[in-house]
Design a protein around this motif. Structure first.
Motif, mmCIF file in Angstrom:
data_model
loop_
_atom_site.group_PDB
_atom_site.id
_atom_site.type_symbol
_atom_site.label_atom_id
_atom_site.label_comp_id
_atom_site.label_asym_id
_atom_site.label_seq_id
_atom_site.Cartn_x
_atom_site.Cartn_y
_atom_site.Cartn_z
ATOM 1 N N GLY A 44 4.512 3.671 -14.563
ATOM 2 C CA GLY A 44 4.030 2.295 -14.701
ATOM 3 C C GLY A 44 4.996 1.425 -15.480
ATOM 4 O O GLY A 44 5.259 0.278 -15.101
ATOM 5 N N ALA A 45 5.549 1.962 -16.579
ATOM 6 C CA ALA A 45 6.503 1.196 -17.387
ATOM 7 C C ALA A 45 7.781 0.912 -16.592
ATOM 8 O O ALA A 45 8.313 -0.215 -16.635
ATOM 9 C CB ALA A 45 6.829 1.955 -18.667
ATOM 10 N N ALA A 46 8.282 1.901 -15.864
ATOM 11 C CA ALA A 46 9.502 1.703 -15.081
ATOM 12 C C ALA A 46 9.302 0.636 -14.008
ATOM 13 O O ALA A 46 10.138 -0.258 -13.821
ATOM 14 C CB ALA A 46 9.936 3.029 -14.447
ATOM 15 N N GLY B 31 0.830 -1.213 0.000
ATOM 16 C CA GLY B 31 0.000 0.000 0.000
ATOM 17 C C GLY B 31 0.860 1.258 0.000
ATOM 18 O O GLY B 31 0.592 2.212 -0.741
ATOM 19 N N GLY B 32 1.911 1.257 0.812
ATOM 20 C CA GLY B 32 2.819 2.405 0.837
ATOM 21 C C GLY B 32 3.528 2.603 -0.488
ATOM 22 O O GLY B 32 3.720 3.742 -0.946
ATOM 23 N N PHE B 33 3.922 1.503 -1.112
ATOM 24 C CA PHE B 33 4.604 1.600 -2.404
ATOM 25 C C PHE B 33 3.672 2.170 -3.470
ATOM 26 O O PHE B 33 4.083 2.997 -4.299
ATOM 27 C CB PHE B 33 5.105 0.205 -2.810
ATOM 28 N N ILE B 34 2.426 1.777 -3.442
ATOM 29 C CA ILE B 34 1.454 2.309 -4.407
ATOM 30 C C ILE B 34 1.284 3.817 -4.209
ATOM 31 O O ILE B 34 1.225 4.591 -5.174
ATOM 32 C CB ILE B 34 0.114 1.556 -4.299
ATOM 33 N N VAL B 35 1.221 4.247 -2.954
ATOM 34 C CA VAL B 35 1.090 5.690 -2.683
ATOM 35 C C VAL B 35 2.325 6.439 -3.186
ATOM 36 O O VAL B 35 2.214 7.529 -3.767
ATOM 37 C CB VAL B 35 0.853 5.939 -1.177
ATOM 38 N N LEU B 36 3.516 5.850 -2.985
ATOM 39 C CA LEU B 36 4.738 6.491 -3.491
ATOM 40 C C LEU B 36 4.736 6.579 -5.021
ATOM 41 O O LEU B 36 5.182 7.581 -5.601
ATOM 42 C CB LEU B 36 5.982 5.730 -3.014
ATOM 43 N N LEU B 37 4.238 5.540 -5.667
ATOM 44 C CA LEU B 37 4.141 5.582 -7.127
ATOM 45 C C LEU B 37 3.166 6.666 -7.576
ATOM 46 O O LEU B 37 3.414 7.371 -8.570
ATOM 47 C CB LEU B 37 3.716 4.215 -7.675
ATOM 48 N N MET B 38 2.066 6.805 -6.856
ATOM 49 C CA MET B 38 1.111 7.869 -7.185
ATOM 50 C C MET B 38 1.751 9.244 -6.995
ATOM 51 O O MET B 38 1.542 10.160 -7.806
ATOM 52 C CB MET B 38 -0.145 7.742 -6.311
ATOM 53 N N ALA B 39 2.566 9.364 -5.936
ATOM 54 C CA ALA B 39 3.258 10.637 -5.708
ATOM 55 C C ALA B 39 4.224 10.928 -6.848
ATOM 56 O O ALA B 39 4.352 12.088 -7.288
ATOM 57 C CB ALA B 39 3.993 10.612 -4.374
ATOM 58 N N ALA B 40 4.900 9.890 -7.359
ATOM 59 C CA ALA B 40 5.814 10.082 -8.486
ATOM 60 C C ALA B 40 5.032 10.520 -9.724
ATOM 61 O O ALA B 40 5.477 11.405 -10.474
ATOM 62 C CB ALA B 40 6.581 8.793 -8.764
ATOM 63 N N VAL B 41 3.877 9.944 -9.933
ATOM 64 C CA VAL B 41 3.040 10.342 -11.080
ATOM 65 C C VAL B 41 2.615 11.798 -10.925
ATOM 66 O O VAL B 41 2.692 12.587 -11.877
ATOM 67 C CB VAL B 41 1.806 9.418 -11.208
ATOM 68 N N TYR B 42 2.178 12.191 -9.732
ATOM 69 C CA TYR B 42 1.763 13.588 -9.506
ATOM 70 C C TYR B 42 2.935 14.541 -9.715
ATOM 71 O O TYR B 42 2.772 15.626 -10.284
ATOM 72 C CB TYR B 42 1.179 13.771 -8.108
ATOM 73 N N ALA B 43 4.118 14.148 -9.249
ATOM 74 C CA ALA B 43 5.285 15.024 -9.405
ATOM 75 C C ALA B 43 5.644 15.195 -10.873
ATOM 76 O O ALA B 43 5.949 16.307 -11.323
ATOM 77 C CB ALA B 43 6.470 14.467 -8.628
ATOM 78 N N LEU B 44 5.611 14.087 -11.615
ATOM 79 C CA LEU B 44 5.945 14.177 -13.028
ATOM 80 C C LEU B 44 4.860 14.901 -13.831
ATOM 81 O O LEU B 44 5.132 15.468 -14.900
ATOM 82 C CB LEU B 44 6.172 12.780 -13.614
ATOM 83 N N SER B 45 3.633 14.885 -13.331
ATOM 84 C CA SER B 45 2.553 15.543 -14.076
ATOM 85 C C SER B 45 2.716 17.060 -14.076
ATOM 86 O O SER B 45 2.040 17.736 -14.854
ATOM 87 C CB SER B 45 1.200 15.145 -13.501
ATOM 88 N N ASN B 46 3.632 17.585 -13.233
ATOM 89 C CA ASN B 46 3.913 19.026 -13.274
ATOM 90 C C ASN B 46 4.769 19.411 -14.480
ATOM 91 O O ASN B 46 4.768 20.564 -14.895
ATOM 92 C CB ASN B 46 4.613 19.484 -11.986
ATOM 93 N N VAL B 47 5.515 18.446 -15.023
ATOM 94 C CA VAL B 47 6.380 18.748 -16.170
ATOM 95 C C VAL B 47 5.914 18.089 -17.454
ATOM 96 O O VAL B 47 6.458 18.384 -18.521
ATOM 97 C CB VAL B 47 7.841 18.323 -15.870
ATOM 98 N N MET B 48 4.955 17.196 -17.374
ATOM 99 C CA MET B 48 4.430 16.542 -18.578
ATOM 100 C C MET B 48 2.959 16.225 -18.355
ATOM 101 O O MET B 48 2.436 16.419 -17.261
ATOM 102 C CB MET B 48 5.225 15.271 -18.909
ATOM 103 N N ALA B 49 2.335 15.725 -19.349
ATOM 104 C CA ALA B 49 0.910 15.393 -19.261
ATOM 105 C C ALA B 49 0.719 14.288 -18.217
ATOM 106 O O ALA B 49 1.536 13.371 -18.114
ATOM 107 C CB ALA B 49 0.401 14.937 -20.618
ATOM 108 N N PRO B 50 -0.357 14.365 -17.419
ATOM 109 C CA PRO B 50 -0.577 13.362 -16.368
ATOM 110 C C PRO B 50 -0.633 11.925 -16.904
ATOM 111 O O PRO B 50 -0.109 11.014 -16.272
ATOM 112 C CB PRO B 50 -1.905 13.765 -15.753
#
Length: 162
Positions: A118-120, A91-110
């Motif tokens: 997901g690919a990584a 569960g914690g790992f999934i939340v961290l992955l979501m945080a990585a997606v949110y962080a990257l969505s600031n510089v690219m499309a969500p």
């Protein structure tokens, strides 16, 4: 004098002389499985040993069973704790992955950020599965050292018999 008689000595003074008669040696047993000093004879000790060894082995087997049950219970508790911990970590790992997606969505499309994360994670997971899979192959499960030792023993026996 009010001395009590010694139970190991014969009461009849002639009994000692009769015991030594014939071969010149004192009788070592009293006819009841004990020596004149009150110690059990060798035969009595062997009979007692023959009766006590099976009982001892039975008790040792029962102790081993009890210990194995206790160890199994402790192992079950450990597996339950590790499983629960693994679920929490997931569960914690999934939340961290979501945080990585949110962080990257600031510089690219969500959608692109989610695709990249997901690919990584998928590539890392596939590498881990591949490494773990090799440990389950038949070659890795074969007891190579034992097989080698058995072949050496066989060769040594064949060498001696030829």
């Amino acid at each position: 004098m009010n001395a009590q008689p010694d139970m190991n000595r014969p009461q009849d003074p002639q009994a000692g002389a009769r015991a030594q008669a014939g071969n010149g040696h004192a009788q070592t047993g009293n006819g009841h499985g004990q020596t004149s000093a009150g110690d059990p004879s060798f035969g009595v000790l062997l009979r007692e040993l023959a009766h006590e060894v099976p009982a001892l082995l039975t008790k040792e087997a029962a102790l081993a069973k009890s210990e194995m049950r206790e160890n199994l219970r402790a192992t079950k508790e450990g597996v339950a704790a590790v499983s629960t911990g693994g679920a929490v970590v997931l569960g914690g790992f999934i939340v961290l992955l979501m945080a990585a997606v949110y962080a990257l969505s600031n510089v690219m499309a969500p959608w692109l950020a989610a695709l990249l994360v997901g690919a990584a994670v998928t590539v890392v997971g596939m590498i881990m599965v591949s490494a773990g899979r090799k440990k389950f192959q038949a070659e890795s499960l074969r007891p190579d050292h034992t097989m080698s030792s058995l072949h050496k023993d066989r060769d040594a026996v064949r060498g001696r018999t030829q």
